[in-house]
Motif scaffolding. Structure first.
Motif, PDB file in Angstrom:
ATOM      1  N   HIS A  52       0.850  -1.198   0.000  1.00 47.10           N
ATOM      2  CA  HIS A  52       0.000   0.000   0.000  1.00 47.10           C
ATOM      3  C   HIS A  52       0.886   1.247   0.000  1.00 47.10           C
ATOM      4  CE1 HIS A  52      -3.053   2.838   1.525  1.00 47.10           C
ATOM      5  NE2 HIS A  52      -3.960   1.945   1.180  1.00 47.10           N
ATOM      6  N   GLN A  53       1.889   1.239   0.888  1.00 49.28           N
ATOM      7  CA  GLN A  53       2.752   2.419   1.028  1.00 49.28           C
ATOM      8  C   GLN A  53       3.621   2.615  -0.219  1.00 49.28           C
ATOM      9  OE1 GLN A  53       4.153   0.901   4.645  1.00 49.28           O
ATOM     10  NE2 GLN A  53       2.403   1.707   5.780  1.00 49.28           N
TER      11      GLN A  53
ATOM     12  N   GLU B  63     -10.281   8.354   5.127  1.00 58.72           N
ATOM     13  CA  GLU B  63      -8.992   7.654   5.189  1.00 58.72           C
ATOM     14  C   GLU B  63      -9.053   6.219   4.666  1.00 58.72           C
ATOM     15  OE1 GLU B  63      -5.532   6.247   8.339  1.00 58.72           O
ATOM     16  OE2 GLU B  63      -7.436   7.018   9.116  1.00 58.72           O
ATOM     17  N   ARG B  64      -8.189   5.891   3.712  1.00 56.62           N
ATOM     18  CA  ARG B  64      -8.003   4.494   3.287  1.00 56.62           C
ATOM     19  C   ARG B  64      -6.801   3.982   4.065  1.00 56.62           C
ATOM     20  NH1 ARG B  64      -8.382   5.862  -3.099  1.00 56.62           N
ATOM     21  NH2 ARG B  64     -10.316   7.047  -2.918  1.00 56.62           N
ATOM     22  N   ARG B  65      -7.083   3.177   5.086  1.00 56.60           N
ATOM     23  CA  ARG B  65      -6.022   2.836   6.043  1.00 56.60           C
ATOM     24  C   ARG B  65      -5.301   1.554   5.627  1.00 56.60           C
ATOM     25  NH1 ARG B  65      -8.019   3.243  12.067  1.00 56.60           N
ATOM     26  NH2 ARG B  65      -8.487   5.357  11.331  1.00 56.60           N
ATOM     27  N   ALA B  66      -4.002   1.672   5.432  1.00 58.08           N
ATOM     28  CA  ALA B  66      -3.186   0.510   5.023  1.00 58.08           C
ATOM     29  C   ALA B  66      -3.277  -0.588   6.071  1.00 58.08           C
ATOM     30  CB  ALA B  66      -1.734   0.939   4.849  1.00 58.08           C
ATOM     31  N   GLY B  67      -3.358  -1.837   5.617  1.00 59.20           N
ATOM     32  CA  GLY B  67      -3.399  -2.981   6.545  1.00 59.20           C
ATOM     33  C   GLY B  67      -4.789  -3.244   7.090  1.00 59.20           C
ATOM     34  N   THR B  68      -5.782  -2.447   6.667  1.00 58.24           N
ATOM     35  CA  THR B  68      -7.169  -2.704   7.092  1.00 58.24           C
ATOM     36  C   THR B  68      -8.046  -2.846   5.842  1.00 58.24           C
ATOM     37  OG1 THR B  68      -8.194  -0.498   7.054  1.00 58.24           O
ATOM     38  CG2 THR B  68      -6.763  -0.999   8.932  1.00 58.24           C
ATOM     39  N   VAL B  69      -9.220  -3.480   6.058  1.00 56.91           N
ATOM     40  CA  VAL B  69     -10.166  -3.576   4.937  1.00 56.91           C
ATOM     41  C   VAL B  69     -11.255  -2.529   5.074  1.00 56.91           C
ATOM     42  CG1 VAL B  69      -9.681  -5.977   4.360  1.00 56.91           C
ATOM     43  CG2 VAL B  69     -11.406  -5.486   6.109  1.00 56.91           C
TER      44      VAL B  69
END
Ligand code: MLC
Ligand code: AMP
Length: 504
Positions: A288-289, A319-325
């Protein structure tokens, strides 16, 4: 007036007023407009009805990806037949099971597979037609003279539209029955949630025999009256060439890691893009990053299943949070519970259970299995484990079901173990997943044998029975399998033992 819940009918209310608008754009040139799609799917629906098929009959389809194949799906919706898409990698042995379980009235296969598919179809008294990737074969030849007008059948919300087979922990694949109402609810909700509009152009490089490529991708496009560039498969160079013409892409994490592994991939090719979506398998936060650093786009990760379509998604805005769905989708109730079905505290791991209009009608001919997968108060038990944050973002952290996800395809160890155990000299085996840079996870097997066995011979033998993506890429020989004091094989120990170990 009776409301028609027929999915095609529901979607067609939203088709563009201008029928010349392209529905499918072929990467090598040429396109299929909305009018052409309507006519072609009507011709097919008329032809299939003329074969004597009735509402509720199953149409099993194992063909290469093409716009014609998609027309067959739409024709089935229109005529009320239950569409049964099959992975193009399935072997003869696998097909035999699906045909005997689903008992289709019609089988459509690639002409190259006719020699074994037609006899299998005949064994079930099913009719047989062929379709190749170029639209050739008996089906389109014979339907060409049918009328291009068709009145969509009236379907109830619970009438079945499709059956998707997913393997199971017993090794016996289960057919998830999805209704017109299930699919429509998810399609219209995703259309709104992800902000689809008629000017969108989806870069479609997924296979069309799964919920991701067939339902999520195609239904969003149809519900918006938008267009899609229809790639035969995911080829990284071709995708990079087409990306500047697209506004949305959907993919499994392997699509994104392969794009990042290509030096030629840069922000410039993404200038028209508004949204990259990932799902079907965990997207690493590092991917993602790295993607954001390279392109400036934050991938929107979402989570779903064949039985349920999409359940949880990161937001379009916000927010589209990395590591979450992300957050539960509108209209869907998601809860995380402990072994007593009690809600877990924020930050604790819980089993994910869901409820909503998108949840399937049950497993085909398996009422007991269906009952086991639902709680008393009607929640579907996903078999995935998650953690929820104080502000509602959910991360998938594990699975209670024994499953490996390789490049977005699910592999159920039991099914593979049954095949490996049948190989002469194998006493027992245990299949598990190991980390893989390209596929996320790769299938591995630990074997206890009563004689010296060759790993290549094991793989060759497994390939005769199993689709290639299920065949172990790593074979390890052990004198005994690690077990706990209840005698249960400890797959976590195997994963630990063999992480980073080269197989023999
Ligand atoms: C292909 N192979 C795989 C594989 N895909 N092996 C393991 N895992 C996979 N995913 C095999 C081929 O059969 C072939 O075997 C060899 O690997 C060639 O590899 P390749 O050329 O690199 O494969 P490629 O054709 O590029 O395919 C990789 C891929 C593809 C990632 C593009 O697998 C793909 O499109 N995956 C998407 C799956 C998907 O749509 N999942 C959605 C499920 S729905 P050999 O032996 O012949 O060499 C779902 C619900 C939800 O999960 O939430 O969406
Ligand atoms: P399938 O049975 O092929 O529909 O696959 C559904 C399964 O894929 C789910 O139960 C999850 O285990 C997995 N899955 C789908 N999306 C994600 C995701 N974004 N992250 C982690 N796992 C996922």
């Amino acid at each position: 007036m009776t409301t028609n819940h027929n999915l095609y009918d529901v979607l067609s209310q939203r088709f563009p007023a201008n029928g010349n608008q392209p529905f499918i754009v072929h990467p090598t040139g040429g396109q299929l407009s909305y009018s052409q799609m309507e006519h072609c799917s009507a011709q097919l629906a008329n032809y299939l009805c003329g074969l004597g098929l009735s509402t509720g009959d199953r149409v099993a389809v194992q063909v290469k990806k093409s716009s014609e194949a998609l027309m067959v799906y739409l024709a089935c919706l229109r005529a009320g037949f239950i569409y049964l898409p099959l992975n193009t990698g399935y072997t003869e042995a696998e097909l035999k099971y699906f045909f005997s379980d689903a008992n289709p009235s019609l089988v459509i296969a690639d002409p190259a597979e006719q020699s074994y598919c037609q006899p299998l179809a005949q064994q079930q008294s099913a009719l047989f037609e062929t379709l190749d990737a170029m639209g050739g074969g008996s089906l389109f030849e014979r339907s060409a003279s049918s009328s291009p007008y068709f009145d969509n059948v009236i379907s109830g919300a619970d009438d079945l539209a499709a059956i998707l087979y997913t393997s199971g922990t017993t090794g016996r694949p289960k057919g998830a029955m999805l209704s017109h109402g299930n699919l429509a609810a998810n399609a219209l909700m995703l259309h709104d949630y992800w902000g689809w509009n008629q000017d969108d152009v989806l870069l479609h490089a997924l296979p069309i025999f799964h919920v991701h490529g067939l339902f999520v991708a195609c239904h969003c496009v149809l519900a918006a009256g938008a267009s899609m560039i229809f790639m035969p498969s995911f080829n990284v160079e071709d995708v990079i060439t087409q990306l500047p013409k697209a506004t949305v892409m959907m993919g499994v994490p392997t699509f994104y890691t392969r794009l990042l592994a290509t030096g030629d991939f840069s922000a410039g090719q993404c200038s028209a893009m508004r949204l990259f979506i990932s799902g079907s398998a965990p997207l690493l936060a590092t991917t993602h990053q790295a993607f954001e650093q390279r392109t400036g786009h934050r991938i929107l990760e979402r989570y779903g299943m064949s039985e349920t379509s999409m359940l949880i998604s990161n937001p379009l805005q916000g927010e589209r949070r990395a590591g979450t769905v992300g957050l539960p989708l509108p209209g869907i109730t998601v809860r995380l519970v402990d072994a007593d079905n009690q809600a877990v505290a924020i930050g604790d791991v819980g089993s994910i259970q869901v409820k909503g209009p998108n949840i399937f009608q049950g497993y085909w001919k398996m009422p007991e299995k269906t009952a086991q997968e639902f709680t008393e108060d009607g929640f579907f038990i996903t078999g995935d484990q998650g953690v929820i944050s104080a502000d509602g973002y959910i991360s998938i952290v594990g699975r209670t079901k024994d499953m490996v996800i390789s490049g977005g395809y699910n592999v159920y160890p039991k099914e593979v173990e049954l095949v490996i155990d049948a190989i002469e000299g194998v006493k027992e085996s245990a299949v598990f997943g190991v980390a893989d840079a390209d596929f996320g996870e790769a299938v591995a097997v630990a074997i206890v044998a009563d004689r010296a066995l060759d790993s290549v011979a094991v793989i060759t033998s497994a390939k005769e029975k199993l689709a290639a993506y299920k065949v172990p890429r790593h074979v390890y020989f052990l004198t005994e399998l690690p077990r706990n004091n209840m005698g249960k094989v400890q797959k976590n120990s195997l994963r630990e033992m063999f992480s980073g170990v080269t197989s023999r």
